[in-house]
Design a protein around this motif. Structure first.
Motif, PDB file in Angstrom:
ATOM      1  N   HIS B 205       2.416  -5.552  -7.892  1.00  0.00           N
ATOM      2  CA  HIS B 205       1.002  -5.178  -7.795  1.00  0.00           C
ATOM      3  C   HIS B 205       0.859  -3.720  -8.210  1.00  0.00           C
ATOM      4  CE1 HIS B 205      -3.000  -5.672  -5.541  1.00  0.00           C
ATOM      5  NE2 HIS B 205      -3.039  -4.512  -6.181  1.00  0.00           N
ATOM      6  N   TYR B 212       3.029  -2.801  -4.739  1.00  0.00           N
ATOM      7  CA  TYR B 212       3.931  -3.769  -4.115  1.00  0.00           C
ATOM      8  C   TYR B 212       4.885  -4.311  -5.164  1.00  0.00           C
ATOM      9  CZ  TYR B 212       5.815  -7.852  -1.761  1.00  0.00           C
ATOM     10  OH  TYR B 212       6.676  -8.769  -1.225  1.00  0.00           O
ATOM     11  N   TYR B 219       4.650 -10.695  -0.293  1.00  0.00           N
ATOM     12  CA  TYR B 219       3.376 -10.170  -0.807  1.00  0.00           C
ATOM     13  C   TYR B 219       2.200 -10.731  -0.021  1.00  0.00           C
ATOM     14  CZ  TYR B 219      -0.415  -9.114  -4.052  1.00  0.00           C
ATOM     15  OH  TYR B 219      -1.572  -8.659  -4.615  1.00  0.00           O
ATOM     16  N   SER B 222       1.889  -8.864   3.080  1.00  0.00           N
ATOM     17  CA  SER B 222       1.742  -7.409   3.017  1.00  0.00           C
ATOM     18  C   SER B 222       0.275  -7.012   3.089  1.00  0.00           C
ATOM     19  CB  SER B 222       2.357  -6.876   1.724  1.00  0.00           C
ATOM     20  OG  SER B 222       1.550  -7.282   0.636  1.00  0.00           O
TER      21      SER B 222
END
Lengths: 272, 245
Positions: B205, B212, B219, B222
């Motif tokens: 990301h 990330y 993910y 997160s």
């Protein structure tokens, strides 16, 4: 009609013009497809104006026209690509800039040397009397070189024309092939310019390509169709130029326009 | 050693850093999705991976004998291609040029490779059709077949489903998944984060830096993932608040 053709061929200046013209028409149509698709149509126009300037210079200095024009126009092609690729001046503006400045310089040189006379008119609108024996040999050799290079690099020219980013990413030197296309265009324009005229030569590049694109569905067919259109338009144009006593360059352009209209009509009918 | 490792790489345009401090690794067989908002540096990273752009600092290292010309790339379409007169076959086989050093023409093996890739993407019957007359989904399949001609190792897809209808979108995702299962590593840049977490095993990301990187399950859990997927309560609150202003 064949009698008239036979009569035409009995004049050496017409056979010279036909020989060189057919080859130049062939080169122009091959390169034209790539130029039109890459949105570089105006390069032909820009370079022909530079060619006008260089012809004026060659006449003023009393040098051989081809020897002066080839390097100057080649250099201009190189500059045009550099300008449109790197700088903040976009391609079309760069072409307009270079072509008008070359035209201006050409006009100044002419007015300082010979003054505006029939020679200038011939530069602008072409004359089939322009080809001397020496020019013919050089023109034939150069156009054959252009055709051979195009055939050898045909697949790579296709790749670079269709998708330059992909070609670059997979290791094709796209910059080199852009340069090759521009240089071959420069050579073709210089060779055809004196017969077609600086104002009209770019039509030889764009018309056959656009005409072929009306009806053909693959790149190869577009190329083949464009060459046929270009060469036949040239011959028909020369024929009418001779029989109706009209300037050859303009006559060839008009035949190209007619071709384009017919092909557009055909594609419309096909779709309907 | 990883197929691609990115170490502290940053990229800039005219001295303005677009994306910085990228540290990630891609292994053979991975399916990595690069997500992030517009202008977060996704396309810049793609150019970097393709060697079309050099990093401002840091480096991208290719391992396992991957040559930079062995990346099959599916670019975003350009305006010029929309009216390009080329048959689908001509487009596909042009993907093989990168692997040919000097030979100007295609060999029998090349033609066979192009045909088998068209078979794989089910575009064989479109071979003689004009590229500009194909639907958006068909065009992307043809370009994907071309990308496969250029590689057996790594596919790099830049927003492959942009502008496609839902059916064509699902078809394309299925095709990419199938290719990935045959052992081709896939890196996909995408807006479509919901599908990304469905197919990919790793997510990167970006929001002008690396927000990330890791496996997909991590993910989803997160903070940044929750906000982007719309599963975090504060994300909905933030959106609602923005709507009222």
């Amino acid at each position: 009609m064949f009698d008239i053709f036979a009569e035409m061929l009995s004049y050496p200046f017409i056979t010279r013009a036909l020989l060189v013209g057919v080859l130049v028409a062939l080169c122009a149509s091959l390169l034209g497809v790539s130029l039109v698709l890459k949105r570089y149509s105006m390069i032909g126009d820009g370079l022909s104006h530079v060619g006008f300037g260089s012809l004026a210079l060659a006449t003023a200095l009393n040098f051989a026209p081809l020897a002066v024009s080839l390097p100057i126009v080649g250099l201009a092609a190189f500059l045009l690509l550099r300008l449109s690729e790197n700088s903040k001046i976009k391609g079309d503006a760069a072409i307009a800039m270079i072509s008008t400045s070359a035209l201006a310089v050409g006009v100044i040189i002419i007015s300082m040397s010979t003054g505006l006379n029939t020679d200038v008119c011939n530069y602008l609108f072409g004359s089939i009397l322009a080809m001397s024996g020496n020019d013919v040999l050089l023109s034939v050799i150069l156009s054959i070189v252009v055709i051979i290079l195009f055939v050898i690099f045909y697949n790579r020219i296709f790749a670079v024309t269709f998708d330059e980013t992909f070609a670059r990413a997979t290791g094709t030197n796209a910059g080199l092939f852009n340069m090759l296309i521009a240089l071959l265009t420069a050579v073709t324009i210089v060779l055809g310019m004196r017969m077609m005229g600086a104002m009209l030569i770019s039509s030889l590049i764009i018309f056959p390509a656009l005409t072929a694109m009306r009806v053909c569905k693959s790149f190869k067919n577009v190329i083949i169709c464009a060459t046929i259109v270009s060469v036949t338009a040239f011959c028909i144009g020369m024929f009418f130029s001779f029989t109706l006593d009209i300037p050859s360059g303009a006559s060839i352009v008009v035949v190209n326009v007619l071709y384009f209209m017919v092909f557009t009509l055909v594609s419309k009918i096909k779709k309907a | 050693m990883a197929l691609i490792s990115c170490k502290n790489a940053s990229f800039d345009y005219d001295g303005n850093t677009v994306v910085s401090e990228l540290n990630f690794e891609v292994d053979t067989g991975d399916y990595l999705c690069v997500v992030g908002e517009n202008g977060s540096g996704k396309s810049t990273l793609v150019k970097g991976l393709l060697h079309l752009k050099n990093p401002q600092s840091g480096e991208i290292i290719y391992g396992e004998g991957l040559k930079s010309t062995e990346i099959g790339y599916l670019p975003q379409q350009t305006a010029a291609q929309k009216d390009f007169p080329a048959s689908a076959y001509e487009v596909v086989i042009s993907g093989l040029l990168g692997s040919k050093d000097f030979s100007p023409f295609f060999s029998k093996a090349d033609k066979a490779a192009a045909k088998s890739n068209m078979e794989l993407l089910k575009v064989t019957d479109l071979a003689k059709k004009c590229y500009r007359e194909l639907s958006g989904g068909q065009q992307q399949r043809v370009l994907l077949a071309r990308a496969l001609c250029a590689t057996e190792k790594l596919l790099l897809l830049d927003e492959p489903v942009a502008g496609l209808d839902p059916i064509a979108t699902n078809d394309l995702y299925a095709a990419v998944e199938q290719i990935n299962k045959q052992g081709v590593t896939v890196i996909m840049v995408s807006h479509d984060v919901k599908t990304a977490v469905e197919y990919a095993n790793k997510i990167l990301h970006l929001n002008n830096e690396q927000a990330y990187f890791g496996n997909t399950a991590g993910y989803v859990e997160s903070e940044v993932g929750k906000v982007f997927l719309g599963t975090a309560p504060q994300a909905n609150a933030a959106l609602g608040g923005a709507g009222n202003v």
